[in-house]
Design a protein around this motif. Structure first.
Motif, PDB file in Angstrom:
ATOM      1  N   ARG A  36       0.886  -1.157  -0.011  1.00 40.72           N
ATOM      2  CA  ARG A  36       0.135   0.152   0.160  1.00 40.72           C
ATOM      3  C   ARG A  36       0.740   1.112  -0.056  1.00 40.72           C
ATOM      4  O   ARG A  36       1.906   1.010   0.801  1.00 40.72           O
ATOM      5  N   THR A  37       0.511   1.965  -0.785  1.00 40.74           N
ATOM      6  CA  THR A  37       1.155   3.446  -0.747  1.00 40.74           C
ATOM      7  C   THR A  37       0.318   4.571  -0.640  1.00 40.74           C
ATOM      8  O   THR A  37      -0.838   4.509  -1.287  1.00 40.74           O
ATOM      9  N   TYR A  38       0.631   5.685  -0.165  1.00 42.60           N
ATOM     10  CA  TYR A  38      -0.243   6.843   0.241  1.00 42.60           C
ATOM     11  C   TYR A  38       0.285   7.992  -0.476  1.00 42.60           C
ATOM     12  O   TYR A  38       1.477   8.483  -0.339  1.00 42.60           O
ATOM     13  N   HIS A  39      -0.549   8.715  -0.869  1.00 41.67           N
ATOM     14  CA  HIS A  39      -0.098  10.017  -1.841  1.00 41.67           C
ATOM     15  C   HIS A  39      -1.088  11.065  -1.235  1.00 41.67           C
ATOM     16  O   HIS A  39      -2.283  10.883  -0.971  1.00 41.67           O
ATOM     17  N   THR A  40      -0.743  12.447  -1.372  1.00 40.86           N
ATOM     18  CA  THR A  40      -1.461  13.565  -1.067  1.00 40.86           C
ATOM     19  C   THR A  40      -1.577  14.450  -2.221  1.00 40.86           C
ATOM     20  O   THR A  40      -0.611  14.921  -2.970  1.00 40.86           O
ATOM     21  N   VAL A  41      -2.809  14.916  -2.709  1.00 43.66           N
ATOM     22  CA  VAL A  41      -3.190  15.899  -3.528  1.00 43.66           C
ATOM     23  C   VAL A  41      -3.962  17.190  -3.275  1.00 43.66           C
ATOM     24  O   VAL A  41      -4.609  16.762  -2.162  1.00 43.66           O
ATOM     25  N   GLU A  42      -3.994  17.999  -3.836  1.00 44.25           N
ATOM     26  CA  GLU A  42      -4.821  19.180  -3.325  1.00 44.25           C
ATOM     27  C   GLU A  42      -5.754  19.179  -4.311  1.00 44.25           C
ATOM     28  O   GLU A  42      -5.773  19.293  -5.437  1.00 44.25           O
ATOM     29  N   ALA A  43      -7.158  19.524  -3.792  1.00 45.00           N
ATOM     30  CA  ALA A  43      -8.405  19.781  -4.460  1.00 45.00           C
ATOM     31  C   ALA A  43      -9.324  20.344  -3.738  1.00 45.00           C
ATOM     32  O   ALA A  43      -9.432  20.107  -2.448  1.00 45.00           O
ATOM     33  N   LYS A  44     -10.182  21.403  -4.169  1.00 46.20           N
ATOM     34  CA  LYS A  44     -11.363  21.942  -3.678  1.00 46.20           C
ATOM     35  C   LYS A  44     -12.618  21.180  -3.165  1.00 46.20           C
ATOM     36  O   LYS A  44     -13.330  21.317  -2.379  1.00 46.20           O
ATOM     37  N   THR A  45     -12.824  20.202  -4.437  1.00 41.34           N
ATOM     38  CA  THR A  45     -13.915  19.106  -3.958  1.00 41.34           C
ATOM     39  C   THR A  45     -13.618  17.794  -4.369  1.00 41.34           C
ATOM     40  O   THR A  45     -12.550  17.588  -4.817  1.00 41.34           O
ATOM     41  N   ARG A  46     -14.444  16.725  -3.942  1.00 37.60           N
ATOM     42  CA  ARG A  46     -14.166  15.470  -4.104  1.00 37.60           C
ATOM     43  C   ARG A  46     -13.930  15.108  -5.531  1.00 37.60           C
ATOM     44  O   ARG A  46     -13.216  14.149  -6.048  1.00 37.60           O
ATOM     45  N   ARG A  47     -14.889  15.875  -6.403  1.00 40.66           N
ATOM     46  CA  ARG A  47     -14.748  15.323  -7.790  1.00 40.66           C
ATOM     47  C   ARG A  47     -13.231  15.912  -8.348  1.00 40.66           C
ATOM     48  O   ARG A  47     -12.708  14.864  -9.030  1.00 40.66           O
ATOM     49  N   GLN A  48     -12.529  16.974  -8.063  1.00 38.59           N
ATOM     50  CA  GLN A  48     -11.432  17.113  -8.297  1.00 38.59           C
ATOM     51  C   GLN A  48     -10.574  16.379  -7.822  1.00 38.59           C
ATOM     52  O   GLN A  48      -9.509  15.895  -8.663  1.00 38.59           O
ATOM     53  N   ALA A  49     -10.782  16.057  -6.693  1.00 41.90           N
ATOM     54  CA  ALA A  49      -9.733  14.830  -6.002  1.00 41.90           C
ATOM     55  C   ALA A  49      -9.558  13.366  -6.830  1.00 41.90           C
ATOM     56  O   ALA A  49      -8.760  12.846  -6.883  1.00 41.90           O
ATOM     57  N   LEU A  50     -10.959  13.059  -7.101  1.00 42.65           N
ATOM     58  CA  LEU A  50     -10.976  11.966  -8.108  1.00 42.65           C
ATOM     59  C   LEU A  50     -10.384  12.082  -9.376  1.00 42.65           C
ATOM     60  O   LEU A  50      -9.592  11.084  -9.754  1.00 42.65           O
ATOM     61  N   ARG A  51     -10.414  13.170 -10.008  1.00 39.69           N
ATOM     62  CA  ARG A  51      -9.966  13.439 -11.423  1.00 39.69           C
ATOM     63  C   ARG A  51      -8.330  13.341 -11.150  1.00 39.69           C
ATOM     64  O   ARG A  51      -7.457  12.871 -11.775  1.00 39.69           O
ATOM     65  N   LYS A  52      -7.688  14.128 -10.131  1.00 42.65           N
ATOM     66  CA  LYS A  52      -6.447  13.877  -9.755  1.00 42.65           C
ATOM     67  C   LYS A  52      -5.794  12.826  -9.426  1.00 42.65           C
ATOM     68  O   LYS A  52      -4.841  12.064  -9.849  1.00 42.65           O
ATOM     69  N   ARG A  53      -6.686  11.829  -8.649  1.00 29.72           N
ATOM     70  CA  ARG A  53      -6.462  10.378  -8.218  1.00 29.72           C
ATOM     71  C   ARG A  53      -6.035   9.916  -9.771  1.00 29.72           C
ATOM     72  O   ARG A  53      -5.136   9.002  -9.990  1.00 29.72           O
ATOM     73  N   ASP A  54      -6.971   9.899 -10.947  1.00 28.23           N
ATOM     74  CA  ASP A  54      -6.746   9.279 -11.891  1.00 28.23           C
ATOM     75  C   ASP A  54      -5.633   9.649 -12.823  1.00 28.23           C
ATOM     76  O   ASP A  54      -5.032   8.674 -13.531  1.00 28.23           O
ATOM     77  N   GLU A  55      -5.299  10.932 -12.886  1.00 29.41           N
ATOM     78  CA  GLU A  55      -4.037  11.474 -13.330  1.00 29.41           C
ATOM     79  C   GLU A  55      -2.742  10.683 -12.742  1.00 29.41           C
ATOM     80  O   GLU A  55      -1.925  10.523 -13.401  1.00 29.41           O
ATOM     81  N   LEU A  56      -3.093  10.523 -11.462  1.00 31.29           N
ATOM     82  CA  LEU A  56      -1.779  10.075 -10.423  1.00 31.29           C
ATOM     83  C   LEU A  56      -1.828   8.667 -10.847  1.00 31.29           C
ATOM     84  O   LEU A  56      -0.517   8.357 -11.100  1.00 31.29           O
ATOM     85  N   VAL A  57      -2.673   7.895 -11.153  1.00 34.85           N
ATOM     86  CA  VAL A  57      -2.442   6.374 -11.399  1.00 34.85           C
ATOM     87  C   VAL A  57      -1.863   6.438 -12.884  1.00 34.85           C
ATOM     88  O   VAL A  57      -0.749   5.667 -13.040  1.00 34.85           O
ATOM     89  N   LEU A  58      -2.269   7.209 -13.871  1.00 33.19           N
ATOM     90  CA  LEU A  58      -1.926   7.248 -15.068  1.00 33.19           C
ATOM     91  C   LEU A  58      -0.227   7.552 -15.079  1.00 33.19           C
ATOM     92  O   LEU A  58       0.649   6.823 -15.810  1.00 33.19           O
ATOM     93  N   GLU A  59      -0.103   8.190 -14.254  1.00 36.49           N
ATOM     94  CA  GLU A  59       1.332   9.055 -14.192  1.00 36.49           C
ATOM     95  C   GLU A  59       2.583   8.005 -13.608  1.00 36.49           C
ATOM     96  O   GLU A  59       3.652   7.659 -14.019  1.00 36.49           O
ATOM     97  N   LEU A  60       1.749   7.394 -12.404  1.00 33.86           N
ATOM     98  CA  LEU A  60       2.630   6.284 -11.744  1.00 33.86           C
ATOM     99  C   LEU A  60       2.864   5.088 -12.420  1.00 33.86           C
ATOM    100  O   LEU A  60       3.943   4.469 -12.681  1.00 33.86           O
ATOM    101  N   GLU A  61       1.489   4.639 -13.382  1.00 29.95           N
ATOM    102  CA  GLU A  61       1.896   3.380 -14.132  1.00 29.95           C
ATOM    103  C   GLU A  61       2.743   3.710 -15.467  1.00 29.95           C
ATOM    104  O   GLU A  61       3.570   2.742 -16.149  1.00 29.95           O
ATOM    105  N   ARG A  62       2.786   4.841 -16.061  1.00 34.94           N
ATOM    106  CA  ARG A  62       3.613   5.219 -17.258  1.00 34.94           C
ATOM    107  C   ARG A  62       5.089   5.430 -16.877  1.00 34.94           C
ATOM    108  O   ARG A  62       5.998   4.957 -17.390  1.00 34.94           O
TER     109      ARG A  62
END
Length: 427
Positions: A36-62
């Motif tokens: 398990r790994t833990y990451h911190t992102v900045e977002a004003k809403t949960r929708r923005q947080a989920l979008r940044k989560r998906d971007e982070l997954v793509l970046e890590l896997e890339r």
């Protein structure tokens, strides 16, 4: 390159405003365990947080995952060492050396995350070691091992590139060879011969007359001594976890047969005869170490102990050198006496002549002074003659034979020349 697959395990807002913690899990490529790994992102809403989560997954896997924020360099180096040891491709003594290099690396980089090691990290590490007084040779050795470890990390899909490929260690400064001069090596040989048949005395003579390494000298058995006046080097004593073990020569060139000097040959024959007599007195037989205990179950002369004994010997007799310097003394002596470099490389067990030249390119000053005589012999002149030092004065040119004229003949010749010249102008 295979990519790591990340699974979302949680998205929650942290105490700070606009701060969200993302939890992922993935399979460790080395152990197969879930991490398990833990990451911190900045977002004003949960929708923005989920979008940044998906971007982070793509970046890590890339990027190939990098066991991301989980694995420290200390943990990674431990795993790499464990892999090298279990691979069975290196000697236990090499593993022991790798552990020392790893300890030096983790002293500076142990807390760094494998994912965060970058070109700047490596350059800062080299600068820190240099600033702490480590020699360029030490820095370069640690750098090469670290580069090897990160190359394995790339092969295991733990990182996408090796930052060491874009860095260089401090430039190595060639350390002058500490070889004994003619007077000191002669005095040492006399003392060594006087101390025989003690193991240390024989060890010194072998090193000075064959160029053998300390571990090779200690590993010699009586069966390695040939009847033709040679000794065969086929083993050495290696160090592993604080104890020594017998290992075979690691390269074909390291396994070699060396001719012995007349005195060394006779001294060893006398020692072997005495060894056989002692063992035979008990109705036993065996193949003891030459410098070890003379019994069927022989114990070798410990290389660490021989180093300590030699250091004490040097202190008592005013020498400033290590036992390995006797190998340097032998090589420098042979090259200085005009011995072919290929032959010297064969004596030393070097893999190539270039290795010998790289280490012993500068022969001792005595040999350079002696070489001046070779320059004199290259001219068909007596280069020592004072006549060569005196300035040479120009000699008057000799008059040609058969071309002498009287005054009257010269005047007639000039008159004839004038008449011809006048006739030519009239025409």
């Amino acid at each position: 390159m295979a990519e790591l697959t990340y699974t979302t395990r949680g998205v929650r807002q942290r105490g700070q405003k606009d701060s969200w913690e993302i939890t992922f899990s993935h399979k460790d490529p080395i152990t197969g365990e879930a991490v398990r790994t833990y990451h911190t992102v900045e977002a004003k809403t949960r929708r923005q947080a989920l979008r940044k989560r998906d971007e982070l997954v793509l970046e890590l896997e890339r990027k190939g995952g990098a066991l991301a924020t989980g694995m420290t360099m200390r943990e990674f180096m431990d795993r790499f060492l464990d892999y090298k040891e279990k691979s069975g491709t290196i000697e236990p003594s090499t593993v022991q050396g790798y552990r020392g290099e790893s300890k030096l690396i983790t002293r500076y980089l142990g807390a760094e995350k494998l994912a965060s090691v970058a070109i700047g990290t490596v350059n800062d590490w080299m600068a820190a070691m240099t600033g702490d007084g480590y020699a360029p040779k030490t820095c370069a050795k640690a750098f090469r091992f670290f580069k090897q470890a990160l190359k394995w990390a790339v092969a295991q899909d733990l990182i996408t590139k090796n930052p060491c490929d874009f860095c260089k260690p401090p430039k190595r400064v060639k350390t002058p060879i500490n070889a004994l001069n003619r007077e000191d090596r002669t005095r040492m040989m006399r003392l060594a011969v006087a101390a025989q048949p003690s193991p240390l005395g024989m060890a010194i003579e072998l090193a000075l007359t064959t160029g053998m390494r300390r571990g090779e000298v200690c590993a010699l058995r009586w069966s390695d001594l040939g009847d033709d006046g040679t000794v065969t080097v086929s083993h050495a004593l290696g160090n592993a976890e604080g104890s020594f073990y017998l290992k075979e020569s690691k390269t074909q060139s390291s396994r070699r047969t060396i001719p012995l000097t007349r005195h060394t040959r006779q001294a060893l024959r006398d020692m072997r005869a005495e060894s056989i007599r002692k063992i035979a007195a008990f109705g036993l037989s065996g193949d003891p170490f030459v410098l070890g205990t003379q019994e069927p179950d022989s114990r070798s002369y410990n290389p660490t102990q021989i180093g300590k004994d030699f250091a004490a010997f040097c202190k008592m007799n005013g020498f400033d050198c290590t036992f390995h310097d006797l190998r340097h003394t032998f090589a420098t002596m042979m090259i200085g006496n005009g011995c072919d470099v290929r032959t010297v490389a064969s004596y030393l067990g070097h893999a190539s002549v270039s290795m010998t030249l790289d280490i012993y390119a500068d022969v001792d000053p005595e040999a350079k002074r002696a070489a001046v005589g070779k320059v004199d012999e290259s001219f068909d002149l007596d280069m020592s003659s004072p006549a060569l030092w005196e300035p040479q004065t120009a000699q008057p040119a000799a008059e040609p034979e058969g071309l002498t004229f009287s005054v009257a003949q010269l005047e007639a010749m000039l008159a004839e020349a004038r008449r011809r010249e006048a006739g030519h102008e009239g025409a």
